[in-house]
Scaffold this motif. Sequence first.
Motif: not given
Length: 611
Positions: A380-395
């Motif tokens: 959940d943390g990775l998903s929220e972080l990717a969404q928050l930072l608008e990352l092109k790749e999942f970190p």
Amino acid sequence: MFNIQEELKKMPDKPGVYIMKDENGQIIYIGKAVVLKNRVRQYFQSSANMTPKVKAMVARIAEFEYIVTHSELEALILECNLIKKHKPKFNILLKDDKTYPYIKVTMNEEYPRVLMTRRLEKDGAKYFGPYSNVTAVRETIDLLKKLFPIKTCNRVFPRDVGKERPCLNFHIYQCLGPCQGNVNKEEYRNLMKDICSFLAGKHEEVIDKLEHQMNELAESLNFEKAASLRDKIRGLKHVAEKQKVLSTAMEDQDVIAYAKNETDSCIQVFFIRGGKLLGREHFIFEGVGEVEDKELITSFVKQFYSSTSFIPHEILLQGDIDELNIIEKWLTDKRAGKVYIKVPRKGDKHKLIEMVSQNAVFALNQFRDKIQRDQTMSKDGLSELAQLLELKEFPHRIEAYDISNTGTSEIVASMVVFENGSPANREYRRFKIKSVEGQNDYGSMQETIYRRFKPREEENSKGINKFSKMPELILIDGGLGHINAVKEVMNSMGVSIPAYGMVKDDKHRTRGLMSQAGEISFEKNINAFRLVTAIQDEAHRFAVDYNRKLREMRYRKSALDEVPGIGPKRKKALIKHFGSVSKIKEAGIDDLEAVDGITNAIALKIYEFFH
């Protein structure tokens, strides 16, 4: 070239320890045998009856060594020591190899003290424990000091009588004050005997004695002292009620039971002293769910008692173990008194085993639930972080960096790695900053990032491949200045990976993330916040640990140790002032005198030593 079949022919028919290695020379398994030739050969015969774990281990064996011993007992001791030292991958390993705290009553002194220790010595003192945690020991010692007016200082009496004034404890009636020289030694030692009886679980004897004294004081109209004893009795009864009686035999016992699921195992130990439960501890073994019960409990017993200080008279086990007689003899020799290992099938001792086994099941379930919670939180943390930072790749891989320095020396950087939201400890790296003078976090971070992402060709020419994996996200401990400094280096190297600063509030807690466009708040992204906080804390811990290690090494040994008149305190002051021994060598006498604690005579000695 190591020829396994040829080496098997040379194996002796004697007891000893065998050491299995892989193609890189790494030790992957250590075992003992009554007859080395027979035991080692079994690994290279039919694999039909082998467990999956043993098959996987045998497939990786490229060579082996063996050490011949005089007896099976010697082989057992050597095996325990080698496993503890090398921690082979395919051995069942007791990760929580810690020493337990004990309460020590220094009855070997004329005026004894009560203190905590982790070492049991044959010094005439009395030891009580082990306790499962330090807090329990400290609480017990604090209570004893409140209930009994015993000394807490380190002064040796009668040698130190009258050398100093009585401390505050004497004036508030929490110490009899043997430092004055007017305390009867026998009276004081009787007080300590009561403490020993209480720690040994003989609460009733101590309480009965104090109640008798209280009644006598009340009859003689000394109500103030009687009231004081009444309060002491209440405190002792409160402690006695919390210690549950588990064995009417009033024995010292360790009760060991286990629980297993598909992937993991848990072993629970209850420490029973004088029939009362003194503490308990559980140990989780990850990835050994398929191991046979007998192998699991045998490995645990050998590793646990090879490091623990106290061995009880009786050890109760849930199931049978291999090498029972030889392990019993080993523990008897170590204890210097008979040790019995029993597997009770019925009666009160069997009920004890069932209770401990049930606790092992609870502990294993809690561990499984925690793993599931952590995995869910990471996802959940990775998903929220990717969404928050608008990352092109999942970190999937996040690298975080922090700088740690003290004064102008020992500037270091840490790189911690989180893969799929969990720490990947083997991927961690640390850097000793080389190109930056003084406290320059920006320059230190730039050097770190350059060394991390320098062209692969440079590394390949040196045969180094430390950074084969690339991250999807970079986090820097710091604000806008740090991000600008890092981006400058990354842009010059053509590295286009999202990078953000981890900023903290006034209380040094994670507040948000910083980009070149401004600060990003977590707001309602609680899982992302928890994840970034964990990453930032880990990066800071790893950097500080490395910094501390270097400082300890520097203070521990240097050319200053050979200078007459320079002890640890002056050495530390000199290095803190100048930053390094080389700078001290360049300093003049006046510069050296400017350091706290350095007189003209000492400064002259230092100068003459280096010149």
